[in-house]
Design an enzyme around this catalytic site. Structure first.
Site, mmCIF file in Angstrom:
data_model
loop_
_atom_site.group_PDB
_atom_site.id
_atom_site.type_symbol
_atom_site.label_atom_id
_atom_site.label_comp_id
_atom_site.label_asym_id
_atom_site.label_seq_id
_atom_site.Cartn_x
_atom_site.Cartn_y
_atom_site.Cartn_z
ATOM 1 N N GLY A 317 0.828 -1.202 0.000
ATOM 2 C CA GLY A 317 0.000 0.000 0.000
ATOM 3 C C GLY A 317 0.855 1.242 0.000
ATOM 4 N N GLU A 318 0.388 2.299 0.684
ATOM 5 C CA GLU A 318 1.076 3.587 0.798
ATOM 6 C C GLU A 318 1.077 4.383 -0.508
ATOM 7 O OE1 GLU A 318 4.444 1.999 4.037
ATOM 8 O OE2 GLU A 318 5.081 3.003 2.178
#
Length: 352
Positions: A317-318
């Site tokens: 993610g991120e």
């Protein structure tokens, strides 16, 4: 007119004629027709989205939305909730995976506190748009009120409007929120009607027992809250997350402003799914960065009609996958704008 209704009213299909014109130019480059595969797709789609025959890709930004989740009380994650603010500080120091990969492709990272259960004070570099200090536990009741869900959507729309005014050319989505694969799985289960186990995976790496618990928690939350799949805001409010809502709003705002948006993985695609359910034309403005290892991600991508650019077994993610995909989208545009035609290069054309 609210920010949300205004954005929804401005979203329209991209210009298919512009896309055809871009492909005709690509077909005249010094290469066999179609030989650069999906790079050509990226280029023609960028032309259609932006309305420019030479799309700009210089200013790239990844918006990483952070929010906490009450459903972590049910033991659905391998990490404690305290990790969310700790990772926000890591982003701001430039030490996270998204920071490294964004630097690699020349993109800026903007971190948005939309719902972290922490007081950051006047932390430099943090965009504070906190709607609430996390969602409530959707296994016990709705995650948000409808008003909170709309407010979070409008945070994202506002950020997209600001990006357009700044001249940002390419937007990426990212997120941070311990437990956020749980609402993401709940969202796709609600819209698709598929059994929860078919769309639920291990998130941060939980074991078999914790995964079985996660499935039970999502099933209980859906049974209790009865989200209406014909009302995307109801789904978002009852079993979603604040960062997911922010991403959905960012995507709506980008589509309304004819800004291309690169959607990261499972959680970001949950936001994209909500946006597409609110206005199906949104999908014209999306690039799906990658295929996550989360089993529900493929279901989401199929539902919004998006083909992932990469398959690297990512599950961080991120915005990490989005940053990587930005480089390939930019490469496609450069083929269109910098590669010579047969006439320019003095090269004989093939007989097709």
């Amino acid at each position: 007119m609210t920010l949300l209704t205004e954005a929804l009213s401005k979203i329209c299909p991209v210009d298919a004629e512009l896309m055809a014109q871009a492909q005709a130019r690509l077909d005249n480059k010094t290469k066999p027709i179609g030989s650069l595969g999906r790079l050509e797709e990226f280029a023609r789609r960028m032309v259609a989205i932006t309305g420019s025959v030479a799309p700009d890709t210089k200013k790239k930004v990844v918006f990483t939305f952070a929010g906490d989740h009450g459903v972590t009380d049910e033991g659905v994650s391998a990490f404690p909730r305290e990790v969310t603010p700790q990772m926000v500080y890591n982003f701001l120091r430039g030490g996270a995976g998204i920071n490294v990969l964004a630097r690699h492709v020349g993109a800026q990272v903007r971190v948005v506190d939309i719902g972290v259960d922490h007081d950051f004070g006047d932390t430099p570099g943090l965009i504070v748009r906190k709607v609430a200090r996390g969602t409530r536990n959707f296994a016990r009741g709705p995650a948000m009120t409808r008003e909170e869900a709309v407010a979070a959507l409008e945070v994202g729309i506002d950020l997209a409007n600001e990006a357009k005014r700044e001249g940002i050319a390419l937007v990426g989505t990212g997120e941070m929120g311990i437990g956020n694969t749980t609402p993401s799985a709940a969202i796709i289960a609600a819209f698709s009607g598929l059994p929860v186990p078919a769309v639920t995976h291990r998130g941060t790496g939980i074991g078999d027992e914790a995964l079985a618990n996660k499935v039970r928690v999502i099933e209980a939350g859906l049974a209790l809250n009865q989200p209406d799949p014909k009302d995307p805001i109801d789904v978002l409010a009852k079993v979603g997350g604040l960062e997911i809502a922010g991403i959905a709003g960012l995507i709506l705002g980008c589509a309304a402003n004819r800004l291309p948006v690169v959607v990261d993985g499972f959680i970001s695609t949950a936001g994209a799914l909500v946006a597409c359910e609110l206005n199906p034309h949104v999908r014209d403005y999306l690039f799906a960065a990658h295929q996550s290892v989360e089993v529900g991600h493929r279901v989401m991508l199929d539902r919004i009609g998006a083909a992932p650019i990469l398959d690297l077994q990512l599950r961080l993610g991120e915005g990490t996958g989005g940053a990587l995909a930005m480089g390939l989208i930019e490469a496609g545009v450069r083929i269109l704008t910098e590669m010579a035609t047969f006439e320019e290069a003095g090269v004989a054309e093939g007989d097709y």
